[in-house]
Design an enzyme around this catalytic site. Structure first.
Site, PDB file in Angstrom:
ATOM      1  N   LEU A 140      50.930  31.565  50.269  1.00  0.00           N
ATOM      2  CA  LEU A 140      49.821  31.862  49.361  1.00  0.00           C
ATOM      3  C   LEU A 140      49.645  30.722  48.362  1.00  0.00           C
ATOM      4  CD1 LEU A 140      50.558  35.620  48.675  1.00  0.00           C
ATOM      5  CD2 LEU A 140      48.715  34.706  50.050  1.00  0.00           C
ATOM      6  N   ASP A 157      47.938  38.572  37.340  1.00  0.00           N
ATOM      7  CA  ASP A 157      47.490  37.503  38.238  1.00  0.00           C
ATOM      8  C   ASP A 157      48.293  37.606  39.534  1.00  0.00           C
ATOM      9  OD1 ASP A 157      45.697  36.398  36.365  1.00  0.00           O
ATOM     10  OD2 ASP A 157      47.350  35.367  35.370  1.00  0.00           O
ATOM     11  N   LEU A 158      47.666  38.043  40.589  1.00  0.00           N
ATOM     12  CA  LEU A 158      48.353  38.352  41.842  1.00  0.00           C
ATOM     13  C   LEU A 158      49.171  37.172  42.346  1.00  0.00           C
ATOM     14  CD1 LEU A 158      48.817  40.362  44.139  1.00  0.00           C
ATOM     15  CD2 LEU A 158      46.778  39.424  45.253  1.00  0.00           C
ATOM     16  N   ASP A 159      50.472  37.409  42.536  1.00  0.00           N
ATOM     17  CA  ASP A 159      51.403  36.424  43.099  1.00  0.00           C
ATOM     18  C   ASP A 159      51.447  35.125  42.299  1.00  0.00           C
ATOM     19  OD1 ASP A 159      52.232  38.074  45.191  1.00  0.00           O
ATOM     20  OD2 ASP A 159      50.546  37.477  46.454  1.00  0.00           O
ATOM     21  N   GLU A 160      51.148  35.197  41.021  1.00  0.00           N
ATOM     22  CA  GLU A 160      51.180  33.998  40.179  1.00  0.00           C
ATOM     23  C   GLU A 160      52.053  34.181  38.942  1.00  0.00           C
ATOM     24  OE1 GLU A 160      47.326  32.442  39.309  1.00  0.00           O
ATOM     25  OE2 GLU A 160      46.651  32.482  41.389  1.00  0.00           O
TER      26      GLU A 160
END
Length: 284
Positions: free
Chosen positions: A195, A225-228
């Site tokens: 990702l 913040d998705l996957d951040e």
């Protein structure tokens, strides 16, 4: 007499902090077993982790005294027991390879955790193929219509079990902003490191089609913040032209479970300190 304790702290950097902290412990008869520090020159922030033997001084007395000491530095700090298992709630969907690994490391004493509950959006037989013993299992289905109620139920389970850490061991549901905020700083997720280059389904197959030479996994704190979220641990493995999509899936699972296990270890040993959008990791 209590066992070893761990002091973690961060504050604005200034001369003499290390000397004053170690002097504080020395004056109370404490024996320092391990000490690490980091000075972030950008924001001028100071971070420290000290493991020590209180040698007769109670943890409560130390906390009371350090509360007064820390005011002079405007410190964020805590003193915790090194030996006490951390209470962990583990969430999983259908891929249970990370769960199996965590439970194995717990049962062999490698991870100092106390699994207080397992939560899945699938029934137990579909989600878990290993023996979970007497760990309570909660099936919490999630649909678009029930998401709010389901997340509220998860929060109640975490509160009822006094969970200190929430581990998303391949839990394939995206948290709402409210849920992410509720578990801020104590919820760890694992994902493949493709990702955002390989979004959506079958990322390893997408990677194979693109001829990647390295695959990896990232364990990080959950944020809106998705996957951040702030990264805790990462690892990679090299891939050759001879590897099939199945090989990538197999190798990917190996990386995911060892990266997540290491992130959990670092967290429960009080080795992870937040530094804005980053982390300070005191390895040991």
């Amino acid at each position: 007499m209590s066992g070893p304790l761990i002091l973690t702290l961060d504050c604005a950097d200034q001369p003499g902090i290390t000397a004053k902290v170690t002097a504080f412990l020395f004056e109370r008869g404490c024996n320092i077993l391990d000490a690490q520090q980091f000075n972030d020159r950008g924001p001028d922030r100071f971070f420290m982790r000290v493991a020590f033997d209180p040698t007769g001084t109670s943890a409560d007395d130390l906390r009371a005294a350090f509360t007064k000491f820390a005011r002079g530095f405007a410190m964020d700090w805590k003193i915790t027991s090194q030996d006490r298992p951390r209470r962990v709630l583990i969430m999983v969907s259908k891929g249970d390879h990370c769960l199996v690994d965590l439970l194995y490391r717990w049962r062999t004493g490698e991870l100092n955790i106390d699994p207080v509950a397992l939560v899945s959006n699938h029934p137990r037989d579909a989600a878990i193929r290993t023996d979970i013993g007497d760990i309570p299992f909660h099936h919490v289905p999630v649909t678009r219509e029930t998401k709010g109620d389901a997340e509220a139920q998860m929060r109640r389970i975490a509160a009822d079990t006094d969970a200190e850490l929430i581990v998303l061991a391949r839990y394939m549901q995206i948290f709402s902003d409210e849920q992410s905020a509720h578990f801020a700083g104590r919820c760890v997720n694992i994902h493949h490191s493709f990702l955002p280059g390989f979004k959506g389904a079958r990322p390893y197959h997408q990677a194979h089609e693109r001829g990647v030479k390295i695959i990896g996994a990232t364990a990080h704190f959950v944020t809106a913040d998705l996957d951040e979220g702030p990264i805790i641990h990462q690892d990679v493995e090299r891939i050759s032209h001879a590897d099939t999509p199945g090989d990538l899936v197999r190798k990917g699972r190996d990386i995911e479970r060892r990266v997540l296990a290491e992130a959990v270890r670092l967290f429960v040993e009080e080795r992870v300190l937040m530094n804005d959008k980053r982390t300070v990791i005191f390895r040991g």
